[in-house]
Design a protein around this motif. Structure first.
Motif, PDB file in Angstrom:
ATOM      1  N   VAL A  68       4.866   8.745   3.956  1.00 42.94           N
ATOM      2  CA  VAL A  68       4.016   7.684   3.426  1.00 42.94           C
ATOM      3  C   VAL A  68       3.868   6.626   4.512  1.00 42.94           C
ATOM      4  O   VAL A  68       4.871   6.102   5.005  1.00 42.94           O
ATOM      5  N   PRO A  69       2.640   6.334   4.933  1.00 39.31           N
ATOM      6  CA  PRO A  69       2.461   5.339   6.004  1.00 39.31           C
ATOM      7  C   PRO A  69       3.033   3.983   5.619  1.00 39.31           C
ATOM      8  O   PRO A  69       3.073   3.622   4.439  1.00 39.31           O
ATOM      9  N   ARG A  70       3.464   3.245   6.615  1.00 37.53           N
ATOM     10  CA  ARG A  70       3.889   1.864   6.432  1.00 37.53           C
ATOM     11  C   ARG A  70       2.882   0.975   7.135  1.00 37.53           C
ATOM     12  O   ARG A  70       2.589   1.184   8.305  1.00 37.53           O
ATOM     13  N   TRP A  71       2.369  -0.006   6.398  1.00 44.25           N
ATOM     14  CA  TRP A  71       1.408  -0.928   6.993  1.00 44.25           C
ATOM     15  C   TRP A  71       2.087  -2.261   7.266  1.00 44.25           C
ATOM     16  O   TRP A  71       2.896  -2.737   6.466  1.00 44.25           O
ATOM     17  N   ILE A  72       1.730  -2.878   8.386  1.00 42.06           N
ATOM     18  CA  ILE A  72       2.287  -4.182   8.728  1.00 42.06           C
ATOM     19  C   ILE A  72       1.845  -5.202   7.685  1.00 42.06           C
ATOM     20  O   ILE A  72       0.741  -5.175   7.182  1.00 42.06           O
ATOM     21  N   ARG A  96       0.827  -1.206   0.000  1.00 40.41           N
ATOM     22  CA  ARG A  96       0.000   0.000   0.000  1.00 40.41           C
ATOM     23  C   ARG A  96       0.864   1.261   0.000  1.00 40.41           C
ATOM     24  O   ARG A  96       0.511   2.270  -0.610  1.00 40.41           O
ATOM     25  N   SER A  97       2.003   1.197   0.687  1.00 41.52           N
ATOM     26  CA  SER A  97       2.909   2.349   0.691  1.00 41.52           C
ATOM     27  C   SER A  97       3.393   2.653  -0.721  1.00 41.52           C
ATOM     28  O   SER A  97       3.470   3.812  -1.138  1.00 41.52           O
ATOM     29  N   GLN A  98       3.728   1.614  -1.458  1.00 42.63           N
ATOM     30  CA  GLN A  98       4.196   1.779  -2.831  1.00 42.63           C
ATOM     31  C   GLN A  98       3.102   2.367  -3.717  1.00 42.63           C
ATOM     32  O   GLN A  98       3.367   3.192  -4.598  1.00 42.63           O
ATOM     33  N   VAL A  99       1.859   1.966  -3.484  1.00 38.60           N
ATOM     34  CA  VAL A  99       0.733   2.526  -4.236  1.00 38.60           C
ATOM     35  C   VAL A  99       0.650   4.034  -4.026  1.00 38.60           C
ATOM     36  O   VAL A  99       0.501   4.809  -4.981  1.00 38.60           O
ATOM     37  N   GLU A 100       0.723   4.456  -2.763  1.00 35.10           N
ATOM     38  CA  GLU A 100       0.634   5.886  -2.463  1.00 35.10           C
ATOM     39  C   GLU A 100       1.745   6.666  -3.168  1.00 35.10           C
ATOM     40  O   GLU A 100       1.519   7.751  -3.714  1.00 35.10           O
ATOM     41  N   GLN A 101       2.965   6.114  -3.171  1.00 37.33           N
ATOM     42  CA  GLN A 101       4.090   6.808  -3.780  1.00 37.33           C
ATOM     43  C   GLN A 101       3.981   6.855  -5.300  1.00 37.33           C
ATOM     44  O   GLN A 101       4.270   7.884  -5.917  1.00 37.33           O
ATOM     45  N   TRP A 102       3.552   5.752  -5.915  1.00 36.10           N
ATOM     46  CA  TRP A 102       3.422   5.736  -7.372  1.00 36.10           C
ATOM     47  C   TRP A 102       2.293   6.641  -7.839  1.00 36.10           C
ATOM     48  O   TRP A 102       2.414   7.336  -8.856  1.00 36.10           O
ATOM     49  N   LEU A 147      -6.340   5.703  -7.008  1.00 38.53           N
ATOM     50  CA  LEU A 147      -5.624   4.624  -6.328  1.00 38.53           C
ATOM     51  C   LEU A 147      -6.611   3.803  -5.514  1.00 38.53           C
ATOM     52  O   LEU A 147      -7.691   4.277  -5.157  1.00 38.53           O
ATOM     53  N   HIS A 148      -6.222   2.539  -5.264  1.00 45.82           N
ATOM     54  CA  HIS A 148      -7.152   1.593  -4.642  1.00 45.82           C
ATOM     55  C   HIS A 148      -6.345   0.617  -3.803  1.00 45.82           C
ATOM     56  O   HIS A 148      -5.469  -0.076  -4.297  1.00 45.82           O
ATOM     57  N   HIS A 149      -6.614   0.610  -2.484  1.00 44.40           N
ATOM     58  CA  HIS A 149      -6.043  -0.431  -1.622  1.00 44.40           C
ATOM     59  C   HIS A 149      -6.929  -0.576  -0.400  1.00 44.40           C
ATOM     60  O   HIS A 149      -7.854   0.214  -0.166  1.00 44.40           O
ATOM     61  N   GLY A 150      -6.670  -1.602   0.397  1.00 49.33           N
ATOM     62  CA  GLY A 150      -7.578  -1.977   1.467  1.00 49.33           C
ATOM     63  C   GLY A 150      -7.665  -1.014   2.623  1.00 49.33           C
ATOM     64  O   GLY A 150      -8.570  -1.133   3.453  1.00 49.33           O
ATOM     65  N   SER A 151      -6.753  -0.033   2.722  1.00 49.07           N
ATOM     66  CA  SER A 151      -6.799   0.923   3.817  1.00 49.07           C
ATOM     67  C   SER A 151      -7.490   2.227   3.432  1.00 49.07           C
ATOM     68  O   SER A 151      -7.465   3.190   4.191  1.00 49.07           O
TER      69      SER A 151
END
Length: 623
Positions: free
Chosen positions: A547-551, A267-273, A290-294
């Motif tokens: 950019v947040p980091r998710w576990i 998800r972090s990579q999605v935010e950056q791209w 953008l689209h991810h589970g968070s």
């Protein structure tokens, strides 16, 4: 009996595939089974038509229900591994119901379902319910669970390969065992697109007492795997995972297509791209998402609807969009960084050309030089049909313990009867009496380790029947049902209350008022953290943020892919460089051979280095 289905296809100018007709016939004959067919070939209609035709054969269609109370009771349960699939699946199922004017209702029940719909479903479930393994367990934990499933005829498990080798798959197996206990003639069908061990998958789906058939859709689905090659590999990063060095090439490729999906592994990579693409092409504002589970459900639903309607040029996403969702407008898929697995790469490639007979195309975007080897290995494995097997888990006792509390809530159980039922699940076919007694003792007393803590005494035996009598334990269990492990997440909301998404508690705890971070494509300014809610406001225009980091963002290489990587390295050791990726990385591998060694298939590479900081030992198993 299948004529209505043939008419449905003919009215739309379609011709059903032989595998679809085989599934219809098998279902109507009372069989359960597993359907394995390429992505985008009509698996949903293959398994959905069976229950519809069966119901029509036994009833005279009387038109759609005037009110919800007139609708047929719960007849079909559709299990999906991702909540993102639920809305898309509902549309496909509803299309058939509307075409035949059936007195059926079709609804979803996931963590995204509104409280209003959930409340209504407590009194009456729809005719067809699309839900997740976790929500099924919640339904089984109701004290009136047997009555709610009294008319159930069929269970469809979508994307079975995604669930199979996980505790969520075991949770599904236990749920199916419970439903089969109530309905011995229950028909269960699984859907799968990319999997190697089909017979084992069939056995896990149907349990030890189940008999079923395997239907394979023999349809040629062409997949083109292409790689963006860096112009000068010596100046390309030798480590890292973001991959923005090739951003101009990706943007140039996106310009030439109608709609593209850019898959990232985290998800972090999605935010950056997403932000990088928008910075490079500000004129695409409103055309990319953008689209991810968070990200909040409403935002994700908007993106999915816009994709279906063809209003978006590009969506940067994670695995939240790589399963089952049908977006006909997508004609190009990009995979940023190594796919980490052959099945994952093919699954994501199938999001493009998601129609029978249409070629799928995926472009791999390496984030560093050595990922060129992984991509070359993934293509070689895909071309030779070496797709990862998904091995079912064996006797995870934590899932069993949770299931015992669920069943105790759902009306209680007799331990001997439930032991026999649990052993019909493939994962617990070898469960010993000693292990069963241990699990029972754990839910009754907390076991040897937790016996001194009263809140771990969740189930109480009374005259040989085990139930839950404490309302607090019941509420806590229903809220915590599931096997997905993660750190605590906190809701992120604007001051005026609109939810944006979710971040990990560990990330939020480090923020100070005024700190900025990126989420859902926006740069937000942190205001406060109170009552498990992160309150924010929009940062000033042009501001940058963390950019947040998710576990759970790190993906391991699959065992099958590492085996092919070892083969590619062995070929390079012998001077063989096949394919554009291996040709591109050749100068680096030749330098590796000169300075150290390129390992053979049975070699363990160990390098010793001395620097100003001291001596260092590096071990490279490559598997």
């Amino acid at each position: 009996m299948i004529q209505p289905a043939l008419d449905f296809f003919a009215e739309r100018g379609w011709q059903p595939f032989p595998f679809q007709q085989r599934v219809w016939a098998a279902y109507l004959e009372g069989h359960s089974g597993l359907l394995h067919a390429p992505t985008g070939t009509g698996k949903t209609f293959a398994v959905w038509m069976g229950p519809v035709l069966d119901w029509m054969d036994g009833h005279t269609a009387r038109g759609g229900p005037k009110t919800r109370a007139d609708a047929a009771p719960l007849t079909v349960l559709w299990l999906t591994p991702l909540r993102a699939l639920a809305a898309d699946t509902r549309q496909s199922l509803q299309e058939v119901v509307d075409a035949f004017d059936l007195p059926w209702t079709v609804e979803t029940r996931t963590s995204d379902t509104s409280s209003t719909v959930r409340s209504r479903q407590r009194s009456r479930l729809p005719t067809a319910l699309i839900t997740t393994p976790e929500s099924l367990s919640v339904l089984l934990a109701r004290d009136n669970a047997p009555a709610g499933f009294a008319h159930l005829r069929a269970v469809i498990v979508d994307e079975w390969h995604e669930l199979l080798a996980s505790k969520r798959g075991v949770q599904t197996e236990l749920g199916l065992a419970r439903l089969r206990r109530w309905h011995p003639d229950l028909r269960v069908w699984g859907l799968s697109a990319t999997m190697g061990n089909l017979t084992e998958a069939l056995h896990a789906l149907l349990g030890t007492d189940g008999q079923g058939i395997l239907v394979e859709g023999e349809i040629a689905k062409s997949v083109i795997i292409h790689t963006i090659i860096p112009p000068t590999v010596e100046r390309f990063p030798w480590a890292g995972h973001i991959g923005l060095k090739l951003l101009p090439d990706v943007i140039a490729a996106i310009e030439g297509v109608r709609t593209a999906l850019v898959f990232c592994n985290t998800r972090s990579q999605v935010e950056q791209w997403y932000q990088a693409i928008l910075d490079a092409r500000p004129d695409w504002a409103g055309l990319i998402a953008l689209h991810h589970g968070s990200i909040d459900y409403e935002k994700r639903a908007w993106v999915e609807d816009a994709l279906r309607a063809g209003r978006l040029k590009c969506v940067v996403c994670t695995s939240s969009l790589d399963l089952g969702v049908d977006f006909p407008t997508v004609d190009r898929v990009f995979q940023v960084s190594s796919p980490k697995g052959v099945a994952r790469l093919l699954q994501r490639a199938g999001r493009s050309g998601h129609q029978p007979g249409v070629q799928s195309r995926v472009t791999c975007v390496p984030s560093h030089a050595f990922e060129l080897i992984e991509i070359a290995a993934a293509r070689a494995a895909a071309e030779s049909g070496r797709i990862e097997a998904r091995r079912p888990l064996n006797k995870p006792l934590d899932v069993l313990v949770q299931h015992l509390v669920t069943v105790a809530l759902g009306g209680g159980f007799d331990p001997d009867d439930l032991y026999a039922e649990v052993r019909t699940a493939h994962a617990y076919r070898d469960l010993t009496p000693e292990e069963w007694v241990w699990a029972l003792d754990f839910v009754v007393t907390g076991g040897a380790a937790l016996r001194g803590y009263a809140h771990f005494r969740r189930v109480e035996p009374d005259s040989g029947r085990y139930t839950v009598t404490d309302d607090r334990i019941a509420q806590t269990h229903r809220m915590a049902i599931g096997t997905i492990t993660s750190s605590g997440t906190l809701r992120v909301k604007f001051q005026r209350g609109k939810t944006i998404g979710y971040v990990d508690e560990a990330f939020a705890a480090r923020l100070k008022p005024g700190d900025r971070f990126a989420l859902a494509g926006r740069v937000l300014e942190f205001i406060r953290l109170r009552e498990l809610t992160v309150t924010v406001k929009l940062a000033q225009s042009g501001a940058k943020g963390l950019v947040p980091r998710w576990i759970g963002g790190r993906l391991p290489l699959s065992e099958d892919l590492t085996g092919t990587i070892r083969q590619k390295l062995d070929e390079a050791r012998r001077g063989i460089f096949t394919g554009p990726e291996m040709q591109a990385v050749r100068p680096i591998l030749e330098l590796q051979a000169a300075w150290s060694a390129v390992p053979g298939p049975d070699d363990l590479l160990i390098e010793r280095v001395k620097t100003r900081e001291g001596h260092h030992l590096f071990v490279y198993p490559f598997a």
